[in-house]
Structure formats: structure tokens, C-alpha cells
Design a protein around this motif. Structure first.
Motif, short mmCIF file in Angstrom:
data_model
loop_
_atom_site.label_atom_id
_atom_site.label_comp_id
_atom_site.label_asym_id
_atom_site.label_seq_id
_atom_site.Cartn_x
_atom_site.Cartn_y
_atom_site.Cartn_z
N THR A 1 -14.37 115.62 -53.66
CA THR A 1 -13.50 115.39 -52.50
C THR A 1 -12.06 115.74 -52.87
O THR A 1 -11.72 115.95 -54.03
N SER B 1 -8.56 107.96 -44.25
CA SER B 1 -8.56 109.37 -43.87
C SER B 1 -7.29 109.66 -43.08
O SER B 1 -6.62 108.73 -42.58
N GLU C 1 -7.53 107.97 -39.77
CA GLU C 1 -7.39 106.51 -39.84
C GLU C 1 -5.94 106.09 -40.02
O GLU C 1 -5.49 105.11 -39.41
N ASP D 1 -9.46 114.51 -47.80
CA ASP D 1 -10.50 113.66 -47.23
C ASP D 1 -9.97 112.23 -47.10
O ASP D 1 -10.26 111.55 -46.12
N ARG D 2 -9.21 111.80 -48.11
CA ARG D 2 -8.58 110.48 -48.06
C ARG D 2 -7.16 110.60 -48.59
O ARG D 2 -6.86 111.44 -49.45
#
Length: 315
Positions: A36, A223, A226, A208-209
Motif C-alpha cells: 500500500t 483514507s 475519511e 491509501d491511508r
């Protein structure tokens, strides 16, 4: 102790670091899944580069627990170094050497052997579109070419984890997008990317984060979508074919109506649950909507709200 197949690529808990009386990292927790892109963002002086330096064994830390590719940087630094590649804010390229010579030097440092090193260098020159410039000294390269060479040098040992600390600083938009594409291809190939950047759109496009670091602590993580939902101001915009339907929707849902544009704005975070609930209300009231769009705050709004600054700079 080696990394398990499904374990995190990077894990830190209670990580602390101080320089004299200045606390730079005050007990932060990080968990980066394999394959990721994880982005660490924060204002100037937040401790982003310090975090990268600790995780990549360049400097020590004062407290906490760390595992990088399953290894403890304190007791197994060689294991960490064998698993990672690092590209810093400032290029590690030697301008007096050719692109090929820079790669061969890195191959020697990784003890690849002459034949393997040459094969690996040739492969990376092709992958990063540097074949035509391979025999030219790096001080003749453009900024984008130097950055591509720098990335290629970090890949010479085929690392599983790559730390990219401000990888596109100073690049023009086209060169930035070229680097973005390279990063995406690396992740597709199973590499884990730990990214720090001063460009909010870069994190939005790639990560991704994202963890937001401010004054030595993680103030938010999630994310990009979010994080945007943490900030007030999101809304759903509805467009109707006529003022009659607009009026019916406004009476049913409230919100801010614009009769001239035939639109209605409903406060909302744009999440799946809230959208489903809204659509259910349309169906129950037999309201016909011509268009629907979700508007959320951008990452600049997130930083302004979380850190008190709307610009992220190198640290």
C-alpha cells in the motif's frame, strides 16, 4: 525475527524522539499494510522527516517499539536496510557520474557482483526511461530525470519497502505525474511505499491511508475520503428538471435551494450510508432527481482544521 506473509510492512507503537529539550515525536503509533501507499503529512517541523530517518535506521529513537519488514531497527538494523530503499528530499545522485555509473555504484554498495549489477542497472535505466541519458553525467539531467535516477538508485537492491521523503519537491507538473505513475507501478508490483509530501494533491492522488502529524502527535488518520469527512462543509448537490420538483424536494428535505439553477444543497458527508438514506427518501416521496453530485472539503481544509495551517511544508 522476519516479517510474516500477512503482517504489516511497518509498525510503530509509542514512538518517541527528542533533540535535547525539544520533543519531536511524542508517542506516535503507525501501522502500514504491505503493498500500500501510506502518506505521513504535517506542517513544517511536525516530525515527518525525523520519522522516516528513524524507521530507515538513519537515527535512533528514545522510546517505543518498531518493526520494519519484521525487524527491530535497534537490534536488527541490517535486516531493515536489506528490505528498504530510501529517497530523500534532496537527490543522492552524484552529478559528476553518469546515470549508469550512479546505478553501478549503488549495485556495488549492495554487493550485487559485477554481472548482476550491470544487469540490474540496465533494467532500471530502461524502466525509468533513462537509456538515452545513461552515458551522460547526471549534472546535465533535468530535475525530473535526476528524480527518476534517484528513485532507480533506491530500487537497485529490489527493496520491499521504499521511503519517499518529499519525492517531487521542485518538479514541474509533468515530471511530478511521471513520478506518480512510477510509484503506482511499484505498488502494483507489491512494493510498500511510505510517503511524506508537501503537496496535498499528491497525497490525495496516491495514498491509501494518510496520517496527519502535528506537534509530535498523530492528530488524525484514515483514507483521504475519511479525512475529508472529518471537516464540516460537505454537501450533496441535487439538480432538478423543473422548479416544481425542486420545491417538492426542498419541502421534504430542507437545504439551500437555487431556483435559477434548479439545484438544492443538502448538508452531508457523502458517505454511502447517508447517500442511501437520502435516495430512500426520494423513492418514498416519489421525487425525481435529474443529477446528484457529492461535494466534500479538500485536504487543504482538513489541514487547516487539524493543524491550524493550510499549507504543508517540508520538515
Amino acid at each position: 525475527m522476519s516479517s510474516t506473509a500477512n503482517g504489516p510492512a511497518i509498525e510503530a507503537s509509542g514512538l518517541r524522539k527528542a533533540f535535547g529539550d525539544q520533543v519531536v515525536l511524542d508517542g506516535i503509533d503507525l501501522r502500514v499494510s504491505q503493498g500500500t501507499i501510506f502518506s505521513l503529512l504535517g506542517p513544517n517541523g511536525a516530525g515527518k522527516t525525523t520519522t522516516v530517518q528513524i524507521l530507515s535506521t538513519l537515527i535512533g529513537f528514545d522510546g517505543g517499539r518498531i518493526r520494519v519488514a519484521g525487524h527491530d531497527p535497534r537490534t536488527e538494523p541490517d535486516g531493515v536496510r536489506a528490505a528498504i530503499g530510501v529517497t530523500g528530499q534532496f537527490s543522492a545522485v552524484d552529478g559528476l557520474l553518469t546515470g549508469e555509473e550512479n546505478l553501478l555504484l549503488m549495485a556495488d554498495l549492495h554487493h550485487l557482483g559485477r554481472r548482476t549489477g550491470r544487469q540490474r542497472a540496465a533494467e532500471l535505466l530502461g524502466r525509468f526511461d533513462l537509456v538515452d541519458a545513461a552515458r551522460k553525467t547526471a549534472n546535465t539531467y533535468s530535475g525530473g530525470m535526476r528524480r527518476r535516477l534517484d528513485l532507480a538508485m533506491s530500487l537497485i537492491g529490489e527493496p520491499r519497502i521504499i521511503f519517499l521523503d518529499e519525492p517531487t519537491t521542485g518538479l514541474d507538473p509533468r515530471s511530478r505525474r511521471t513520478v506518480w505513475q512510477i510509484i503506482r507501478e511499484l505498488v502494483t508490483g507489491g512494493v510498500t511505499i511510505f510517503l511524506t509530501t508537501q503537496y496535498l494533491d499528491e497525497a490525495d492522488q496516491l495514498a491509501d491511508r494518510i496520517a496527519v502529524l502535528d506537534k509530535g502527535t498523530i492528530v488524525a488518520e484514515g483514507s483521504p475520503a475519511e479525512l475529508k469527512r472529518l471537516v464540516p462543509g460537505g454537501h450533496i448537490s441535487l439538480r432538478f428538471t423543473d422548479v416544481h420538483e425542486l420545491g417538492r424536494a426542498a419541502r421534504e428535505l430542507g437545504g439551500q435551494r437555487d431556483d435559477e439553477a434548479l439545484t438544492l444543497q443538502i448538508p452531508g458527508d457523502g458517505g454511502v450510508k447517508s447517500l442511501r438514506a437520502l435516495l430512500d427518501r426520494f423513492d418514498a416521496a416519489s421525487i425525481d432527481v435529474d443529477e446528484l453530485s457529492v461535494h466534500t472539503p479538500d485536504l487543504d481544509d482538513v489541514f487547516l482544521a487539524l493543524t491550524g495551517t493550510s499549507k504543508v511544508a517540508a520538515s
